[in-house]
Structure formats: structure tokens, C-alpha cells
Scaffold this motif. Sequence first.
Motif: not given
Length: 217
Positions: A63-74, A131-148
Motif C-alpha cells: 500500500v502506498a500513498p498517492a496523489w489523485w491526478g497528474f502533476l505536470i511541470d510542478g 484499475a489505475a495508471v500511475t506516473q511520478r510527478g513533482r510539485t513546485a517545491d520539488g516534492e515528488w509523488f506517485t500520481c494516479y
Amino acid sequence: MCASYGLDPRFTDAELIAEADEDILEGLRTWAAENAGETLRPTGKNLRNLNPILVDADGEITVAPAWWGFLIDGAPSRFPSINTRSERLQERPGSLRSRAIVPATGWYEMKKPERVWHEFGLGGGALFGMAAVTQRGRTADGEWFTCYSVVMRPAPEHLAGVHDRMPVLIPTPFARDWLSAQGDRELIDEALLAAASLDERVTAVPRTDDKGTERLF
């Protein structure tokens, strides 16, 4: 589209993975209880609510915590990204490289033009996976999340009168394949066939409060 769903800690008949690991189920119960029954919604740039998903980590489902929606360019993407159409994945299977299962006990849609909210689920408080697809995303402050992004498909006939789309539900026997098999056109085709095996169990129930007025989520 699916823009909110629920995870009730009182869930029954866990239908996530074969021989579901008790640590995973207990972790989900604890998270849901701490969430105090709140509806799970897309993650915002200000309120960073992270939701639990199941992922394959080197052959082990965790189980992992994740951001619902994609982050693009911070920043949260400017295009709709909380849902992904199954048809798009069939056309562009490259998006299937990284996947997850989203645990839920129900999801919510508004029936129009009546504007009455309905809860969809397998009945009896059963825990199931979307079912979900995921990708890594970064916020403006440089923190990375798994997005789904939750994968959506056309709804079967008995549900289409309430809403014309629904999440692709992953039955237990197909769960490990969804998480770890090669991501290609064949995988999404197989997922849709597997999901159809649950269609007859899915129900849609109007949501009302104690006074009989519609309850909004």
C-alpha cells in the motif's frame, strides 16, 4: 467520470488480491478509520490529501500513498487527469507502463437531470479494486509523488441510465496480472473482459440524508 469515492473501514469480503495479505487489509482499515469517513477526492495543490493505492514493488504488493491526478511541470495538469478512458489506453498502450489498484467500497455519480447522487458498489460493504495508471510527478517545491488516474469504461446497460461511465473494476484473480504483467494493448483488453465478470454485481443506490434530501459529496 469518477470524481469521488469512499473507503469504509467496515469493509467486508475483501476482493483485492488472492489470499489478501492481512497487513494490507489492516493498513487500509486503519487509514480509512483515520480518514473519519471522508469522501476521497482528487488531490489539490493546497490541500494535499494523499489516498492509498496498491502497487507492485519488486514483486511484492504494498500500500502506498498517492496523489489523485497528474502533476505536470510542478503543478496539477491543465488537462483532465483524474480519469483515463480505457479506449485511450487501447489506442495508446504506452500509458500502461505503470499501474495500480485503487481500493474502494463505493464511488459516487450524479444522475442527471434529476441531480440525485448515487453510490455505486458491489453491495454489502464489499471492498473492491479500481484499475489505475500511475506516473511520478513533482510539485513546485520539488516534492515528488506517485500520481494516479482511475481507468474508466462504458457502463453496462443496467447502470447507464444513472451514469454512462464507470471505473474498470479488477476482480481478485486478475489483480496480480494488472499490477505486474507487461503493459500493452492485450493487458487492457484482458482487464475489460475481467471487469465485465463483475457487472451483474454492481448496483447504484440513491444517497439521501435522514430528512430524505439529496446528500452531496
